[in-house]
Design a protein around this motif. Structure first.
Motif, PDB file in Angstrom:
ATOM      1  N   THR A 144      46.588  40.930 145.755  1.00 56.27           N
ATOM      2  CA  THR A 144      47.095  40.850 144.391  1.00 56.27           C
ATOM      3  C   THR A 144      46.208  39.911 143.578  1.00 56.27           C
ATOM      4  OG1 THR A 144      49.375  41.217 145.120  1.00 56.27           O
ATOM      5  CG2 THR A 144      49.066  40.235 142.941  1.00 56.27           C
ATOM      6  N   LEU A 145      45.837  40.342 142.399  1.00 56.17           N
ATOM      7  CA  LEU A 145      45.013  39.547 141.504  1.00 56.17           C
ATOM      8  C   LEU A 145      45.869  39.086 140.328  1.00 56.17           C
ATOM      9  CD1 LEU A 145      42.011  38.652 140.895  1.00 56.17           C
ATOM     10  CD2 LEU A 145      41.938  40.630 139.360  1.00 56.17           C
ATOM     11  N   ARG A 146      46.011  37.766 140.184  1.00 56.22           N
ATOM     12  CA  ARG A 146      46.783  37.193 139.076  1.00 56.22           C
ATOM     13  C   ARG A 146      45.805  36.841 137.953  1.00 56.22           C
ATOM     14  NH1 ARG A 146      49.122  32.436 142.470  1.00 56.22           N
ATOM     15  NH2 ARG A 146      46.917  32.547 143.056  1.00 56.22           N
ATOM     16  N   ILE A 147      45.983  37.479 136.796  1.00 59.49           N
ATOM     17  CA  ILE A 147      45.024  37.391 135.700  1.00 59.49           C
ATOM     18  C   ILE A 147      45.659  36.703 134.494  1.00 59.49           C
ATOM     19  CG2 ILE A 147      43.457  38.691 134.199  1.00 59.49           C
ATOM     20  CD1 ILE A 147      43.826  41.067 136.181  1.00 59.49           C
ATOM     21  N   GLY A 148      44.995  35.684 133.972  1.00 58.05           N
ATOM     22  CA  GLY A 148      45.427  35.048 132.737  1.00 58.05           C
ATOM     23  C   GLY A 148      44.785  35.749 131.549  1.00 58.05           C
ATOM     24  N   THR A 149      45.593  36.208 130.624  1.00 61.14           N
ATOM     25  CA  THR A 149      45.080  36.925 129.457  1.00 61.14           C
ATOM     26  C   THR A 149      45.331  36.119 128.192  1.00 61.14           C
ATOM     27  OG1 THR A 149      47.136  38.157 129.123  1.00 61.14           O
ATOM     28  CG2 THR A 149      45.468  39.130 130.570  1.00 61.14           C
ATOM     29  N   ILE A 150      44.470  36.312 127.197  1.00 57.67           N
ATOM     30  CA  ILE A 150      44.575  35.619 125.917  1.00 57.67           C
ATOM     31  C   ILE A 150      44.299  36.615 124.793  1.00 57.67           C
ATOM     32  CG2 ILE A 150      43.908  33.361 126.852  1.00 57.67           C
ATOM     33  CD1 ILE A 150      41.067  33.892 125.785  1.00 57.67           C
ATOM     34  N   LEU A 151      44.635  36.208 123.572  1.00 62.49           N
ATOM     35  CA  LEU A 151      44.331  37.009 122.396  1.00 62.49           C
ATOM     36  C   LEU A 151      44.886  38.428 122.551  1.00 62.49           C
ATOM     37  CD1 LEU A 151      40.683  35.707 121.833  1.00 62.49           C
ATOM     38  CD2 LEU A 151      42.802  34.869 120.792  1.00 62.49           C
ATOM     39  N   ASP A 152      44.224  39.421 121.957  1.00 62.09           N
ATOM     40  CA  ASP A 152      44.727  40.789 122.039  1.00 62.09           C
ATOM     41  C   ASP A 152      43.907  41.591 123.049  1.00 62.09           C
ATOM     42  OD1 ASP A 152      42.498  42.355 120.343  1.00 62.09           O
ATOM     43  OD2 ASP A 152      43.002  40.500 119.295  1.00 62.09           O
ATOM     44  N   PRO A 153      44.532  42.554 123.720  1.00 59.04           N
ATOM     45  CA  PRO A 153      43.858  43.307 124.786  1.00 59.04           C
ATOM     46  C   PRO A 153      42.596  44.024 124.316  1.00 59.04           C
ATOM     47  CG  PRO A 153      46.227  43.709 124.839  1.00 59.04           C
ATOM     48  CD  PRO A 153      45.943  42.963 123.567  1.00 59.04           C
ATOM     49  N   GLU A 154      42.582  44.487 123.080  1.00 63.25           N
ATOM     50  CA  GLU A 154      41.404  45.201 122.587  1.00 63.25           C
ATOM     51  C   GLU A 154      40.189  44.285 122.549  1.00 63.25           C
ATOM     52  OE1 GLU A 154      39.973  47.855 118.698  1.00 63.25           O
ATOM     53  OE2 GLU A 154      41.932  46.862 118.721  1.00 63.25           O
ATOM     54  N   PHE A 155      40.407  43.035 122.106  1.00 63.58           N
ATOM     55  CA  PHE A 155      39.292  42.100 121.985  1.00 63.58           C
ATOM     56  C   PHE A 155      38.717  41.751 123.359  1.00 63.58           C
ATOM     57  CE2 PHE A 155      37.637  37.699 121.503  1.00 63.58           C
ATOM     58  CZ  PHE A 155      36.616  37.981 120.600  1.00 63.58           C
ATOM     59  N   THR A 156      39.563  41.576 124.371  1.00 63.99           N
ATOM     60  CA  THR A 156      39.088  41.208 125.708  1.00 63.99           C
ATOM     61  C   THR A 156      38.711  42.423 126.563  1.00 63.99           C
ATOM     62  OG1 THR A 156      41.364  41.171 126.567  1.00 63.99           O
ATOM     63  CG2 THR A 156      40.479  39.098 125.712  1.00 63.99           C
ATOM     64  N   ARG A 157      38.901  43.631 126.017  1.00 62.89           N
ATOM     65  CA  ARG A 157      38.655  44.876 126.753  1.00 62.89           C
ATOM     66  C   ARG A 157      39.485  44.922 128.040  1.00 62.89           C
ATOM     67  NH1 ARG A 157      32.014  45.545 126.289  1.00 62.89           N
ATOM     68  NH2 ARG A 157      31.861  44.962 124.083  1.00 62.89           N
ATOM     69  N   LEU A 158      40.713  44.444 127.944  1.00 63.24           N
ATOM     70  CA  LEU A 158      41.568  44.323 129.119  1.00 63.24           C
ATOM     71  C   LEU A 158      41.843  45.678 129.759  1.00 63.24           C
ATOM     72  CD1 LEU A 158      43.313  42.509 130.929  1.00 63.24           C
ATOM     73  CD2 LEU A 158      45.177  42.815 129.279  1.00 63.24           C
ATOM     74  N   GLY A 159      42.154  46.691 128.949  1.00 60.77           N
ATOM     75  CA  GLY A 159      42.449  48.004 129.500  1.00 60.77           C
ATOM     76  C   GLY A 159      41.286  48.594 130.260  1.00 60.77           C
ATOM     77  N   ALA A 160      40.084  48.497 129.690  1.00 61.20           N
ATOM     78  CA  ALA A 160      38.892  49.030 130.361  1.00 61.20           C
ATOM     79  C   ALA A 160      38.618  48.270 131.656  1.00 61.20           C
ATOM     80  CB  ALA A 160      37.689  48.950 129.430  1.00 61.20           C
ATOM     81  N   PHE A 161      38.830  46.952 131.640  1.00 63.07           N
ATOM     82  CA  PHE A 161      38.629  46.134 132.842  1.00 63.07           C
ATOM     83  C   PHE A 161      39.588  46.544 133.957  1.00 63.07           C
ATOM     84  CE2 PHE A 161      40.365  42.072 134.768  1.00 63.07           C
ATOM     85  CZ  PHE A 161      39.456  42.034 135.815  1.00 63.07           C
TER      86      PHE A 161
END
Length: 305
Positions: free
Chosen positions: A100-117
């Motif tokens: 399991t990978l626990r990920i800290g996210t910030i700002l909006d998902p589009e800016f961090t490319r969270l979905g693509a990652f």
């Protein structure tokens, strides 16, 4: 004179040494390592005997590195990183990475490319589950440090790196601009930081990147040495924008958002000042070779290449 048994320092002793050096206190280091205080003290004693050096001195505040200890600390970090790299190489011999990978996210998902990652991670390592925790940049770094998160997105200030214990992967550089309510053009256009300090500002918690950025221009020892009048404390970017639109005060806003709001709603962007910031991905350097984290770094590279 007998040569110290340098090769006999075991990894656990090195971890104890690094933990006490970072925490400055045996008790906190023991909590961080999930060990008892006597166990950590014994490991420090064993390492001191193995090297033939005094590594710490006791002070009223805790444990302080000696000159010899300070010289060995970077090497201990490298040794632990090398052990992590060894673990990564061994894990690569297996076909499947699980965990399991626990990920800290910030700002909006589009800016961090969270979905693509996450898509790249799922495709390359389908047996890895993920847990996402949204927060402010400083909170993400603190949770990675404590081990509550494995990795996270982080806003790093240029020339102000997070430090030796971390492995930072720079992703993108951008600027923060000062955004003002509509109609405030005469007060902000053509003005420098000293002039802007006289206007009302929205403040953010210490864990936010906004707070760290503004410390460079406001407050003791800063560029201006001035303290602006802070009219509200806000911890959400959407709330900050709403208060600026309502005419409450100034705020730092990402450049793309500032320009969008200026064009769409007539908000005013200060044209003489800006603060640079780096979007980065962070993990503990000693953990970078762990299979789950290494898989995450590889997926991230495929998205941000």
């Amino acid at each position: 004179m007998k040569t110290p048994a340098l090769g006999q320092a075991d990894p656990q002793a090195l971890r104890a040494f690094v933990a006490v050096a970072r925490e400055g206190n045996v008790s906190r280091a023991a909590q961080r390592l999930h060990l008892s205080q006597p166990a950590v003290s014994l490991q420090l004693k064993a390492l001191s005997e193995a090297t033939g050096l005094q590594l710490f001195t006791r002070t009223p505040k805790g444990m302080a590195l000696t000159q010899d200890g300070a010289a060995l600390l970077p090497l201990a970090d490298k040794a632990l990183s090398a052990l992590a790299d060894f673990g990564q190489a061994a894990a690569a011999l297996h076909h499947t990475v699980r965990g399991t990978l626990r990920i800290g996210t910030i700002l909006d998902p589009e800016f961090t490319r969270l979905g693509a990652f996450l898509k790249a991670l799922v495709e390359s390592a389908p047996q890895i589950g993920t847990e996402l925790r949204q927060g402010m940049s400083g909170d993400v770094l603190a949770q990675v440090t404590r081990g509550d998160l494995d990795v996270g997105f982080f806003l790093d200030l240029p020339d102000d790196p997070a430090g030796v214990p971390y492995r930072l992967r720079p992703l993108a550089r951008f600027s923060y601009r000062v955004l003002a309510p509509a109609g405030w053009g005469p007060q902000v256009r053509g003005k420098d930081w000293k002039a802007l300090a006289a206007l009302p500002w929205l403040a953010t918690p210490a864990a936010s990147a906004h707070h760290r950025l503004l410390r460079r221009v406001f407050g003791p020892g800063s560029l201006t040495g001035l303290e602006p009048r802070r009219v509200a404390l806000v911890d959400q970017e959407a709330s900050m924008l709403d208060l600026v639109k309502s005419g409450v005060g100034l705020s730092l806003v990402r450049d793309a958002i500032a320009m969008r709001e200026a064009q769409a709603r007539g908000l005013v962007v200060a044209d003489r000042v800006a603060l640079d910031c780096d979007l980065s991905f962070v993990c503990l350097a000693a953990r970078a070779g762990e299979p789950v984290i290494a898989s995450a770094l590889a997926a991230l590279d495929s998205v941000w290449a």
